[in-house]
Scaffold this motif. Structure first.
Motif, mmCIF file in Angstrom:
data_model
loop_
_atom_site.group_PDB
_atom_site.id
_atom_site.type_symbol
_atom_site.label_atom_id
_atom_site.label_comp_id
_atom_site.label_asym_id
_atom_site.label_seq_id
_atom_site.Cartn_x
_atom_site.Cartn_y
_atom_site.Cartn_z
ATOM 1 N N ALA A 244 -22.091 22.582 -17.790
ATOM 2 C CA ALA A 244 -20.725 23.416 -17.549
ATOM 3 C C ALA A 244 -20.758 24.777 -18.988
ATOM 4 C CB ALA A 244 -19.518 22.425 -17.833
ATOM 5 N N VAL A 245 -20.935 24.888 -19.058
ATOM 6 C CA VAL A 245 -20.624 25.518 -20.752
ATOM 7 C C VAL A 245 -21.994 26.993 -20.076
ATOM 8 C CG1 VAL A 245 -21.851 27.138 -22.457
ATOM 9 C CG2 VAL A 245 -19.602 24.306 -21.935
ATOM 10 N N LEU A 246 -23.094 26.076 -19.999
ATOM 11 C CA LEU A 246 -24.625 27.025 -19.546
ATOM 12 C C LEU A 246 -24.193 27.371 -18.544
ATOM 13 C CD1 LEU A 246 -27.467 24.968 -20.544
ATOM 14 C CD2 LEU A 246 -26.690 27.210 -22.443
ATOM 15 N N ALA A 247 -23.505 26.939 -17.544
ATOM 16 C CA ALA A 247 -23.360 26.855 -15.822
ATOM 17 C C ALA A 247 -22.348 28.548 -16.042
ATOM 18 C CB ALA A 247 -22.911 25.963 -15.190
ATOM 19 N N LEU A 248 -21.427 28.054 -17.015
ATOM 20 C CA LEU A 248 -20.486 28.874 -17.231
ATOM 21 C C LEU A 248 -21.015 30.504 -17.649
ATOM 22 C CD1 LEU A 248 -17.129 27.158 -17.844
ATOM 23 C CD2 LEU A 248 -17.580 28.670 -15.553
ATOM 24 N N LEU A 249 -21.363 30.230 -18.131
ATOM 25 C CA LEU A 249 -22.022 32.024 -19.119
ATOM 26 C C LEU A 249 -22.793 32.433 -17.768
ATOM 27 C CD1 LEU A 249 -22.795 30.195 -22.562
ATOM 28 C CD2 LEU A 249 -21.067 32.324 -21.766
ATOM 29 N N PHE A 250 -23.853 31.713 -17.110
ATOM 30 C CA PHE A 250 -24.913 32.381 -16.607
ATOM 31 C C PHE A 250 -24.594 32.159 -15.103
ATOM 32 C CE2 PHE A 250 -26.217 30.977 -20.079
ATOM 33 C CZ PHE A 250 -27.110 32.406 -21.345
ATOM 34 N N THR A 251 -23.915 32.091 -14.971
ATOM 35 C CA THR A 251 -23.510 32.027 -12.595
ATOM 36 C C THR A 251 -23.951 33.270 -12.218
ATOM 37 O OG1 THR A 251 -20.671 30.793 -13.347
ATOM 38 C CG2 THR A 251 -21.872 31.570 -11.469
ATOM 39 N N MET B 282 -20.779 32.277 -5.665
ATOM 40 C CA MET B 282 -20.177 32.642 -7.223
ATOM 41 C C MET B 282 -18.957 32.100 -7.038
ATOM 42 S SD MET B 282 -22.124 35.068 -8.975
ATOM 43 C CE MET B 282 -20.751 35.009 -10.449
ATOM 44 N N SER B 283 -18.543 32.019 -6.078
ATOM 45 C CA SER B 283 -17.151 30.881 -6.706
ATOM 46 C C SER B 283 -17.187 29.826 -6.732
ATOM 47 C CB SER B 283 -16.371 30.977 -5.370
ATOM 48 O OG SER B 283 -14.796 30.558 -4.946
ATOM 49 N N TYR B 284 -18.163 29.022 -5.482
ATOM 50 C CA TYR B 284 -18.593 28.027 -5.633
ATOM 51 C C TYR B 284 -19.201 27.148 -6.604
ATOM 52 C CZ TYR B 284 -19.950 22.893 -3.359
ATOM 53 O OH TYR B 284 -20.139 22.127 -3.358
ATOM 54 N N THR B 285 -19.988 27.960 -7.577
ATOM 55 C CA THR B 285 -20.977 27.395 -8.578
ATOM 56 C C THR B 285 -20.361 27.235 -9.958
ATOM 57 O OG1 THR B 285 -22.624 28.818 -7.691
ATOM 58 C CG2 THR B 285 -23.205 28.329 -9.726
ATOM 59 N N ARG B 286 -19.253 28.494 -9.655
ATOM 60 C CA ARG B 286 -18.457 28.593 -11.036
ATOM 61 C C ARG B 286 -17.329 27.244 -11.005
ATOM 62 N NH1 ARG B 286 -17.417 34.614 -10.047
ATOM 63 N NH2 ARG B 286 -17.825 35.361 -11.748
ATOM 64 N N ILE B 287 -16.689 26.926 -9.944
ATOM 65 C CA ILE B 287 -15.707 25.240 -10.021
ATOM 66 C C ILE B 287 -16.875 24.111 -9.896
ATOM 67 C CG2 ILE B 287 -13.825 24.774 -8.489
ATOM 68 C CD1 ILE B 287 -13.102 27.297 -7.431
ATOM 69 N N ALA B 288 -17.210 23.876 -9.538
ATOM 70 C CA ALA B 288 -17.958 22.597 -9.306
ATOM 71 C C ALA B 288 -18.638 22.716 -10.416
ATOM 72 C CB ALA B 288 -19.261 23.125 -7.791
ATOM 73 N N CYS B 289 -19.631 23.452 -11.134
ATOM 74 C CA CYS B 289 -20.681 23.053 -12.071
ATOM 75 C C CYS B 289 -20.147 23.752 -13.243
ATOM 76 C CB CYS B 289 -22.048 24.488 -11.875
ATOM 77 S SG CYS B 289 -22.781 24.136 -10.532
ATOM 78 N N GLY B 290 -18.560 24.364 -13.211
ATOM 79 C CA GLY B 290 -17.838 23.655 -14.821
ATOM 80 C C GLY B 290 -17.365 22.960 -14.865
ATOM 81 N N GLY C 22 -24.525 24.728 -4.094
ATOM 82 C CA GLY C 22 -24.882 23.614 -4.519
ATOM 83 C C GLY C 22 -26.296 22.560 -5.070
ATOM 84 N N MET C 23 -27.114 24.260 -4.846
ATOM 85 C CA MET C 23 -28.318 23.764 -5.497
ATOM 86 C C MET C 23 -27.648 23.434 -6.576
ATOM 87 S SD MET C 23 -30.991 23.834 -4.055
ATOM 88 C CE MET C 23 -31.569 24.531 -2.054
ATOM 89 N N PHE C 24 -27.049 24.334 -8.012
ATOM 90 C CA PHE C 24 -26.704 23.879 -8.787
ATOM 91 C C PHE C 24 -26.294 22.528 -9.089
ATOM 92 C CE2 PHE C 24 -26.997 28.682 -8.565
ATOM 93 C CZ PHE C 24 -28.274 28.757 -9.168
ATOM 94 N N THR C 25 -25.377 22.293 -8.505
ATOM 95 C CA THR C 25 -25.125 21.233 -8.677
ATOM 96 C C THR C 25 -25.706 19.872 -8.663
ATOM 97 O OG1 THR C 25 -24.502 20.346 -6.236
ATOM 98 C CG2 THR C 25 -22.377 22.009 -7.552
ATOM 99 N N TRP C 26 -27.070 20.364 -7.440
ATOM 100 C CA TRP C 26 -27.840 19.253 -7.245
ATOM 101 C C TRP C 26 -28.696 19.313 -8.587
ATOM 102 C CZ3 TRP C 26 -32.199 19.966 -3.094
ATOM 103 C CH2 TRP C 26 -33.265 19.461 -3.338
#
Length: 445
Positions: free
Chosen positions: A106-113, A132-140, A54-58
């Protein structure tokens, strides 16, 4: 003119605009609390993992604020001056910028999760996997959130807060249905856990965005977003105008999140329960946060239109009426947090250690709730005047002070010292922001 905020009784005009926004903010709070309540059934490690993701979606919301705030203020000021053509130009540019930045993030988040999650140095494997799971989907798929925020800002600038409210209401219902189904997997449904929570959130965001786009198409009244062309050329003057207002707000939001990330890394040294408490505590705190932010958004549009129309007396009176409203709400939340921390903590946590940690957080943070409400409302007011750079300077300076203060107080009081660093700086920011707005408007008199 529909959505004209420069005429009529001030409190009635503000309230008519603010109530749907505050209701939308409450829906956002229920959104988050629903997620945390269901995820809490998976244990504190799952909650901690979602907290990190959630930090990364924030962080992305800070970047999204550039197009949203720049577009909202410029559109509202143009409407106040009666210039509908330029209002349309700013609205279209804001939507285009929002879509581009959402896809890029989204592209950067998927590349550097892996590197992003690795920053928090999570020792527990279950917590790390959940993050890892939450970040990939929520940020992707974060572009839905970017566009939703910007569309909400443009609607609000025109004095229409009902459409975003209805869209968010449908999104909340969707999220509340999908959460238990996808997280726990009753009956024939697979148990997806944290992954299910991320899918539910992204699906709800996509639905909210779609409804707001549909609203533009079907509205009979003139909307500055009518005939918006997503792939049209971006005129430099509109991009420059949005960036001038929006970049300081984006820097402020992203810096605030980055500082919180550093503090979360410090908190992680106290175990998964501490990270989970910070995440859930933030969601509980959003009862006041989202409400004040919602009122601030209404005040932003009100002040921007009246400032554009040269009606400075309405600017001052509108701010004072808002200050009383959110101040009283903040005091009420403070009393609830300080007096009833245990029943609140028990909604989200089921382990004794986690409940005790959450109670400590709620009591300490409770002392600053009224000041935080005043701060967020005043930021909206100053931004409506176009003073986003000043907001950014004040916010970053005093929010940054949380890090050395947390190190100092943490060494003396442990985890509670970090909570006090958060609370004390919120109190100071609330006082300084209010004093600054009153000084600026008094000087303009």
């Amino acid at each position: 003119m529909e959505g004209n905020l420069t005429k009529g009784p001030i409190l009635k005009t503000l309230t008519k605009l603010a109530v749907p926004i505050m209701a939308s903010a409450f829906l956002g709070t229920l959104y988050n609390i629903t997620d945390m309540a269901w995820i809490g059934l998976l244990g504190s490690r799952a909650v901690a993992g979602v907290g990190v993701g959630g930090m990364f979606t924030w962080l992305s919301q800070g970047l999204a604020a550039m197009a949203r705030m720049g577009g909202q203020v410029q559109v509202a000021q143009c409407i106040g001056r009666g210039d509908r053509e330029r209002a349309h130009g700013f609205a279209q540019a804001a939507v285009q910028l929002s879509a581009f930045m959402g896809i890029a993030y989204a592209v950067l988040a998927l590349l550097f999760t892996r590197q992003m999650v690795g920053f928090f140095q999570l020792a527990d494997t279950e917590t790390y996997a959940a993050a890892m799971s939450y970040t990939r989907i929520a940020c992707g798929l974060i572009v839905f959130s970017f566009l939703t925020l910007t569309l909400t800002g443009i609607y609000t600038a025109q004095g229409d807060s009902k459409t975003p409210f209805l869209a968010n209401l449908v999104g909340l219902v969707t999220n509340m249905i999908l959460d238990p189904v996808l997280i726990l997997g009753p009956g024939i449904f697979p148990r997806l856990g944290v992954t299910g929570a991320a899918i539910a959130t992204v699906t709800a965001q996509a639905i909210v965005m779609s409804i707001m786009i549909l609203g533009i198409i079907v509205q009979k009244k003139e909307n500055v977003l009518k005939e918006t062309k997503l792939f049209a050329k971006l005129p430099r003057e509109y991009v420059s105008g949005i960036c001038k207002i929006g970049i300081p707000t984006a820097i402020q939001g992203m810096a605030y999140c980055a500082i919180s990330m550093v503090l979360t890394r410090m908190v992680s040294g106290y175990g998964a329960e501490a990270i989970a408490t910070q995440r859930v505590g933030g969601q509980i705190e959003s009862v006041s946060w989202n409400t004040a932010d919602g009122f601030g958004a209404a005040l932003n549009a009100f002040i921007a239109q009246n400032y554009g129309a040269g009606k400075n007396d309405r600017v001052r009176k509108g701010y004072k009426a808002s200050l009383w409203t959110v101040g009283i709400w903040g005091v009420l939340i403070s009393v609830i947090f300080i007096c009833f921390p245990e029943p609140i903590a028990q909604i989200f946590f089921h382990e004794p250690k986690a409940i005790a940690t959450a109670m400590g957080y709620l009591v300490i943070i409770g002392f600053s709730e009224a000041f935080m409400c005043v701060e967020l409302t005043t930021v909206g007011a100053l931004s409506g005047l176009g003073r986003t750079r000043l907001c950014s300077i004040i916010s970053i300076a005093f929010t940054s002070a949380r890090i050395p203060l947390a190190i100092l107080l943490g060494g003396i009081m442990g985890l509670n010292g970090i909570w006090w660093a958060l609370s004390s700086t919120s109190i100071v920011k609330g006082i300084i922001f209010t004093s600054t707005f009153l000084w600026i408007t008094r000087k303009r008199k």
